[in-house]
Design a protein around this motif. Structure first.
Motif, mmCIF file in Angstrom:
data_model
loop_
_atom_site.group_PDB
_atom_site.id
_atom_site.type_symbol
_atom_site.label_atom_id
_atom_site.label_comp_id
_atom_site.label_asym_id
_atom_site.label_seq_id
_atom_site.Cartn_x
_atom_site.Cartn_y
_atom_site.Cartn_z
ATOM 1 N N VAL A 124 1.071 -1.056 0.067
ATOM 2 C CA VAL A 124 0.165 -0.040 0.040
ATOM 3 C C VAL A 124 0.993 1.215 0.176
ATOM 4 O O VAL A 124 2.030 1.493 0.862
ATOM 5 N N GLY A 125 0.547 2.160 -0.859
ATOM 6 C CA GLY A 125 1.687 3.430 -1.074
ATOM 7 C C GLY A 125 1.353 3.951 -2.307
ATOM 8 O O GLY A 125 0.402 3.697 -3.274
ATOM 9 N N PRO A 126 2.028 5.209 -2.659
ATOM 10 C CA PRO A 126 1.994 5.894 -3.815
ATOM 11 C C PRO A 126 2.028 5.190 -5.128
ATOM 12 O O PRO A 126 1.402 5.500 -6.002
ATOM 13 N N LEU A 127 3.119 4.266 -5.139
ATOM 14 C CA LEU A 127 3.454 3.627 -6.114
ATOM 15 C C LEU A 127 2.332 2.409 -6.668
ATOM 16 O O LEU A 127 1.761 2.464 -7.725
ATOM 17 N N ARG A 128 1.514 1.819 -5.686
ATOM 18 C CA ARG A 128 0.457 1.198 -5.789
ATOM 19 C C ARG A 128 -1.000 1.876 -6.297
ATOM 20 O O ARG A 128 -1.533 1.501 -7.148
ATOM 21 N N THR A 129 -1.087 3.257 -5.820
ATOM 22 C CA THR A 129 -2.112 4.041 -6.292
ATOM 23 C C THR A 129 -1.807 4.351 -7.779
ATOM 24 O O THR A 129 -2.871 4.339 -8.623
ATOM 25 N N PRO B 277 7.568 3.573 -13.256
ATOM 26 C CA PRO B 277 7.896 3.559 -14.697
ATOM 27 C C PRO B 277 8.524 5.354 -14.919
ATOM 28 O O PRO B 277 8.168 5.969 -14.033
ATOM 29 N N ALA B 278 9.239 5.278 -15.956
ATOM 30 C CA ALA B 278 9.669 6.853 -16.319
ATOM 31 C C ALA B 278 8.678 7.798 -16.725
ATOM 32 O O ALA B 278 7.363 7.091 -17.195
ATOM 33 N N TRP B 279 8.422 9.067 -16.159
ATOM 34 C CA TRP B 279 7.387 9.708 -16.331
ATOM 35 C C TRP B 279 7.148 9.914 -17.909
ATOM 36 O O TRP B 279 5.923 10.281 -18.126
ATOM 37 N N GLY B 280 8.193 9.945 -18.855
ATOM 38 C CA GLY B 280 7.783 10.248 -20.212
ATOM 39 C C GLY B 280 7.177 9.105 -20.665
ATOM 40 O O GLY B 280 6.210 9.452 -21.582
ATOM 41 N N VAL B 281 7.153 8.057 -20.295
ATOM 42 C CA VAL B 281 6.238 6.776 -20.696
ATOM 43 C C VAL B 281 5.059 7.070 -20.241
ATOM 44 O O VAL B 281 3.832 6.840 -21.065
ATOM 45 N N VAL B 282 4.871 7.417 -18.939
ATOM 46 C CA VAL B 282 3.348 7.404 -18.299
ATOM 47 C C VAL B 282 2.764 8.713 -18.804
ATOM 48 O O VAL B 282 1.538 8.453 -19.255
ATOM 49 N N LEU C 216 0.088 11.816 -9.127
ATOM 50 C CA LEU C 216 0.484 10.615 -8.664
ATOM 51 C C LEU C 216 1.833 10.035 -8.847
ATOM 52 O O LEU C 216 2.360 9.515 -7.892
ATOM 53 N N TRP C 217 2.459 10.435 -9.897
ATOM 54 C CA TRP C 217 3.922 9.910 -10.213
ATOM 55 C C TRP C 217 4.687 10.759 -9.520
ATOM 56 O O TRP C 217 5.703 10.263 -8.724
ATOM 57 N N ASP C 218 4.712 11.839 -9.068
ATOM 58 C CA ASP C 218 5.519 12.757 -8.179
ATOM 59 C C ASP C 218 5.500 11.981 -6.824
ATOM 60 O O ASP C 218 6.430 12.159 -6.227
ATOM 61 N N ALA C 219 4.386 11.743 -6.203
ATOM 62 C CA ALA C 219 4.255 11.185 -5.056
ATOM 63 C C ALA C 219 4.726 9.917 -4.760
ATOM 64 O O ALA C 219 5.545 9.629 -3.935
ATOM 65 N N ALA C 220 4.547 8.979 -6.017
ATOM 66 C CA ALA C 220 5.400 7.847 -5.808
ATOM 67 C C ALA C 220 6.894 7.897 -6.083
ATOM 68 O O ALA C 220 7.548 7.404 -5.206
ATOM 69 N N SER C 221 7.249 9.081 -6.914
ATOM 70 C CA SER C 221 8.858 9.366 -6.899
ATOM 71 C C SER C 221 9.257 9.858 -5.673
ATOM 72 O O SER C 221 10.459 9.346 -5.296
ATOM 73 N N ASP C 222 8.611 10.621 -4.908
ATOM 74 C CA ASP C 222 9.230 11.241 -3.436
ATOM 75 C C ASP C 222 9.151 9.918 -2.658
ATOM 76 O O ASP C 222 10.130 9.917 -1.933
ATOM 77 N N ALA D 278 12.663 8.805 -0.726
ATOM 78 C CA ALA D 278 12.669 8.578 0.848
ATOM 79 C C ALA D 278 12.666 7.296 1.337
ATOM 80 O O ALA D 278 13.111 7.021 2.583
ATOM 81 N N SER D 279 12.623 6.054 0.458
ATOM 82 C CA SER D 279 12.689 5.021 1.151
ATOM 83 C C SER D 279 14.151 4.510 1.766
ATOM 84 O O SER D 279 14.910 4.962 1.047
ATOM 85 N N ASP D 280 14.275 3.769 2.783
ATOM 86 C CA ASP D 280 15.520 3.373 2.995
ATOM 87 C C ASP D 280 15.892 1.790 2.494
ATOM 88 O O ASP D 280 16.826 1.570 2.831
ATOM 89 N N THR D 281 14.864 1.446 1.603
ATOM 90 C CA THR D 281 15.353 0.003 1.005
ATOM 91 C C THR D 281 16.482 0.234 -0.039
ATOM 92 O O THR D 281 16.503 1.145 -0.804
ATOM 93 N N PRO D 282 17.561 -0.488 0.066
ATOM 94 C CA PRO D 282 18.645 -0.515 -0.597
ATOM 95 C C PRO D 282 18.371 -1.067 -1.992
ATOM 96 O O PRO D 282 17.461 -2.004 -1.729
#
Length: 246
Positions: free
Chosen positions: A15-20, A63-68, A95-101, A105-109
């Protein structure tokens, strides 16, 4: 050949911005009548490949914003009831900006060579592909692109092997090589997979010996001669016997 016609499978995402973002892409795709990736590629005048378009929907990565952007514009045109293209593009940019942010911010390597090695059970990428091809061949099953991809996915190794994009490049090489060798592509794929694995193993052995700091000159010479059999461009201008201080 049309690629991925109809409904596309959503990736498994937390659950999160990318899923949305992904869910909204699939919803818009449905409103547009589920056009295929190649139909969308033609509509965007090849601004994005059909593979990248398809991956924007099914891959668990941003995905890349240009594709979206170009895809959303075309889907909005085709949607029924019709949608305002500019408004949809603006909505998806948010929506893309939120997923990108969230990704930044993710700490997942990021996946690294070690994590990929774990996913592949200690095999190299080409070694895992070779194992999948040989397994299919020995079971009397076809060794086409989608067959190998499905087998790697079943083993949980497809992403670590570079996904279908990398396999597609392998297939292009196999098609050319099988024609030049005068053998069927299935036979060539098996033969080529063996040689690719041998080359990969030779590289791994060479670097293991060279970087261990404990190898004698005889072991290094043997590893060097083995690796240049597969990579002649690695051969030293004066051969291996030149002085290390020259």
């Amino acid at each position: 050949m049309e690629v991925a016609v109809g409904r596309w499978t959503k990736p498994t995402l937390p659950v999160g911005p990318l899923r949305t973002l992904n869910s909204e892409l699939h919803a818009l795709h449905r409103k547009a009548g589920h056009p295929s990736a190649r139909e969308l590629q033609r509509a965007v005048k090849k601004a994005a490949s059909h593979t990248k378009i398809h991956h924007a929907f099914i891959k668990p990565q941003l995905p890349a914003w240009g594709v979206v952007e170009v895809v959303v514009e075309q889907l909005a045109k085709a949607a029924r009831p019709k949608l305002a293209e500019e408004a949809e593009v603006d909505r998806f940019k948010s929506l893309w900006d939120a997923a990108s942010d969230a990704e930044s911010a993710s700490d997942t390597p990021e996946p690294n060579e070690h994590s990929y090695g774990l996913a592949l059970g200690g095999l190299s990428r080409n070694g895992a592909i070779h194992s999948a091809i040989i397994g299919l061949h020995q079971a009397g099953k076809p060794t086409g692109l989608h067959d190998v991809a499905a087998e790697l996915a079943r083993r949980g190794q497809l992403e670590a092997c570079g996904g279908e994009d990398y396999l597609f490049e392998c297939v292009k090489i196999a098609m050319k090589g099988s024609f030049e060798a005068g053998v069927g592509i299935g036979e060539f794929a098996v033969l080529n997979a063996r040689r690719v694995k041998e080359a990969s193993d030779a590289r791994h052995a060479f670097f293991s010996v060279a970087l261990s700091g404990k190898s004698d000159r005889h072991s290094l010479q043997a590893a060097y001669e083995r690796v240049i059999t597969y990579h002649p461009d690695w051969a030293l201008p004066d051969g291996f016997n030149r002085s290390p201080h020259s």
